[in-house]
Each structure stands twice: as structure tokens, then as C-alpha cells.
Design a protein around this motif. Structure first.
Motif, PDB file in Angstrom:
ATOM      1  N   GLN A  10      78.331 112.227  56.379  1.00  0.00           N
ATOM      2  CA  GLN A  10      77.618 112.068  55.159  1.00  0.00           C
ATOM      3  C   GLN A  10      76.864 113.208  54.622  1.00  0.00           C
ATOM      4  O   GLN A  10      75.838 113.228  54.171  1.00  0.00           O
ATOM      5  CB  GLN A  10      76.646 110.976  55.261  1.00  0.00           C
ATOM      6  CG  GLN A  10      77.271 109.481  55.704  1.00  0.00           C
ATOM      7  CD  GLN A  10      78.012 109.067  54.744  1.00  0.00           C
ATOM      8  OE1 GLN A  10      77.964 109.119  53.603  1.00  0.00           O
ATOM      9  NE2 GLN A  10      79.259 108.218  55.210  1.00  0.00           N
ATOM     10  N   ARG A  11      77.989 114.285  54.629  1.00  0.00           N
ATOM     11  CA  ARG A  11      77.210 115.519  54.217  1.00  0.00           C
ATOM     12  C   ARG A  11      76.791 115.600  52.512  1.00  0.00           C
ATOM     13  O   ARG A  11      77.600 114.727  51.976  1.00  0.00           O
ATOM     14  CB  ARG A  11      78.138 116.720  54.447  1.00  0.00           C
ATOM     15  CG  ARG A  11      78.226 117.247  55.753  1.00  0.00           C
ATOM     16  CD  ARG A  11      78.841 118.311  56.075  1.00  0.00           C
ATOM     17  NE  ARG A  11      78.990 118.612  57.435  1.00  0.00           N
ATOM     18  CZ  ARG A  11      79.971 119.346  58.074  1.00  0.00           C
ATOM     19  NH1 ARG A  11      81.157 119.504  57.523  1.00  0.00           N
ATOM     20  NH2 ARG A  11      80.110 119.419  59.498  1.00  0.00           N
ATOM     21  N   ASP A  12      76.178 116.329  52.157  1.00  0.00           N
ATOM     22  CA  ASP A  12      75.694 116.330  50.760  1.00  0.00           C
ATOM     23  C   ASP A  12      76.912 117.063  50.058  1.00  0.00           C
ATOM     24  O   ASP A  12      76.845 118.306  49.844  1.00  0.00           O
ATOM     25  CB  ASP A  12      74.354 116.811  50.428  1.00  0.00           C
ATOM     26  CG  ASP A  12      74.009 116.613  48.885  1.00  0.00           C
ATOM     27  OD1 ASP A  12      74.766 116.049  48.099  1.00  0.00           O
ATOM     28  OD2 ASP A  12      73.071 117.106  48.370  1.00  0.00           O
ATOM     29  N   ARG A  13      77.782 116.378  49.523  1.00  0.00           N
ATOM     30  CA  ARG A  13      79.116 117.125  48.809  1.00  0.00           C
ATOM     31  C   ARG A  13      78.705 117.350  47.205  1.00  0.00           C
ATOM     32  O   ARG A  13      79.539 117.674  46.495  1.00  0.00           O
ATOM     33  CB  ARG A  13      80.084 116.321  49.158  1.00  0.00           C
ATOM     34  CG  ARG A  13      80.692 116.285  50.307  1.00  0.00           C
ATOM     35  CD  ARG A  13      81.102 117.877  50.830  1.00  0.00           C
ATOM     36  NE  ARG A  13      81.555 117.665  52.289  1.00  0.00           N
ATOM     37  CZ  ARG A  13      81.467 118.738  52.881  1.00  0.00           C
ATOM     38  NH1 ARG A  13      80.904 119.808  52.677  1.00  0.00           N
ATOM     39  NH2 ARG A  13      81.791 118.425  54.221  1.00  0.00           N
ATOM     40  N   SER A  14      77.560 117.127  46.802  1.00  0.00           N
ATOM     41  CA  SER A  14      77.050 117.304  45.570  1.00  0.00           C
ATOM     42  C   SER A  14      76.807 118.466  45.020  1.00  0.00           C
ATOM     43  O   SER A  14      76.534 118.834  43.916  1.00  0.00           O
ATOM     44  CB  SER A  14      76.259 115.999  44.899  1.00  0.00           C
ATOM     45  OG  SER A  14      74.814 116.503  45.505  1.00  0.00           O
TER      46      SER A  14
END
Length: 58
Positions: A10-14
Motif C-alpha cells: 500500500q505505498r503511496d503511488r499518488s
């Protein structure tokens, strides 16, 4: 704040963090661009993945 390297999902890919080698590798592969082109886009529009993607498509 830097990425938590112990967090494996759940890495922040934003956001695109140009200070982390693993993120540069991920984004250059995802966007199919060299590192310098990715850096130029981040410098121009900021670190939002959506904005960078839009910039590179245009």
C-alpha cells in the motif's frame, strides 16, 4: 517526511519521490521514460503522479 521502508504494501503511488532510488526505478518503468525526463516533469509540475503522467503524455 520520508517513506517508511519497513512498509511493504500500500505505498503511496499518488506521489513521486525523486530522492528514493526504488521509486525512481518504479516510475521510470511505469511511465517508460528515462530518469532525466521524469526529473524534468517533476520539476515542472510537482511530484503528483497524475500531473507528471499528464505532462508526459502531452
Amino acid at each position: 517526511m520520508s517513506d517508511n521502508l519497513t512498509k511493504r504494501d500500500q505505498r503511496d503511488r499518488s506521489k513521486i519521490n525523486m530522492h528514493e532510488d526504488f521509486e525512481i526505478k518504479y516510475w521510470t518503468k511505469q511511465l517508460r521514460v528515462p530518469k532525466d525526463e521524469l526529473q524534468n516533469a517533476v520539476d515542472k509540475v510537482g511530484n503528483s503522479a497524475a500531473a507528471v503522467r499528464k505532462e508526459l503524455v502531452a
